[in-house]
Design a protein around this motif. Structure first.
Motif, short mmCIF file in Angstrom:
data_model
loop_
_atom_site.label_atom_id
_atom_site.label_comp_id
_atom_site.label_asym_id
_atom_site.label_seq_id
_atom_site.Cartn_x
_atom_site.Cartn_y
_atom_site.Cartn_z
N ARG A 2 -100.69 53.90 56.65
CA ARG A 2 -100.55 55.12 57.45
C ARG A 2 -99.34 55.94 57.48
NH1 ARG A 2 -102.23 52.93 62.98
NH2 ARG A 2 -101.95 50.93 62.11
N ALA A 3 -98.18 55.37 57.44
CA ALA A 3 -96.96 55.83 57.43
C ALA A 3 -96.81 56.66 56.04
CB ALA A 3 -95.88 55.05 57.57
N THR A 79 -91.76 59.15 47.44
CA THR A 79 -92.73 58.32 48.01
C THR A 79 -94.10 58.45 47.11
OG1 THR A 79 -92.10 58.10 50.22
CG2 THR A 79 -94.23 57.64 49.94
N VAL A 92 -92.53 53.21 51.02
CA VAL A 92 -92.27 54.52 51.72
C VAL A 92 -90.75 54.87 51.73
CG1 VAL A 92 -92.70 55.79 53.74
CG2 VAL A 92 -94.46 54.10 52.99
N GLN A 94 -88.16 57.26 53.41
CA GLN A 94 -87.94 58.07 54.81
C GLN A 94 -87.05 59.17 54.44
OE1 GLN A 94 -90.22 57.75 57.19
NE2 GLN A 94 -91.01 55.99 56.81
#
Length: 104
Positions: A2-3, A79, A92, A94
């Motif tokens: 989801r992230a 990403t 992922v 950030q």
């Protein structure tokens, strides 16, 4: 996952706008342009090297620096490359990682 989804979706747009011209939409590169699909640097869970290349360029300017892009766009496109094509790392990146690498 989801992230990853919103970042990867944004990253796909950033890639199409800035990276695909050289690295190809399929990530295969060509000639002196390195493939991103299957790249050890892209697949590595040590994100620093790929982020530094994206920020500062490589190969004596053949890969231009993309440090003018926002931290979010850079995190998104890194990403994306880590999860596109055959890469599927599940990693992922950030925006905070981009901020930290800019300071180095």
């Amino acid at each position: 996952a989801r992230a990853m989804a919103p970042l990867a979706e944004r990253g796909a747009k950033v890639y199409a706008a800035n990276c695909a011209a050289c690295h190809q939409p399929n990530g295969q590169g060509g000639g002196a342009i390195k493939a991103l699909d299957g790249s050890a640097i892209v697949k590595s869970d040590d994100h620093a090297k790929q982020i530094q290349i994206v920020l500062h360029g490589a190969a004596n300017g053949a890969m231009p620096p993309w440090n003018a892009l926002s931290d979010t766009d850079l995190a998104a496109v890194v990403t994306y490359t880590k999860n596109a094509w055959s890469n599927k790392t599940g990693q992922v990146v950030q925006p905070s990682e981009i901020v930290a690498q800019r300071a180095k």
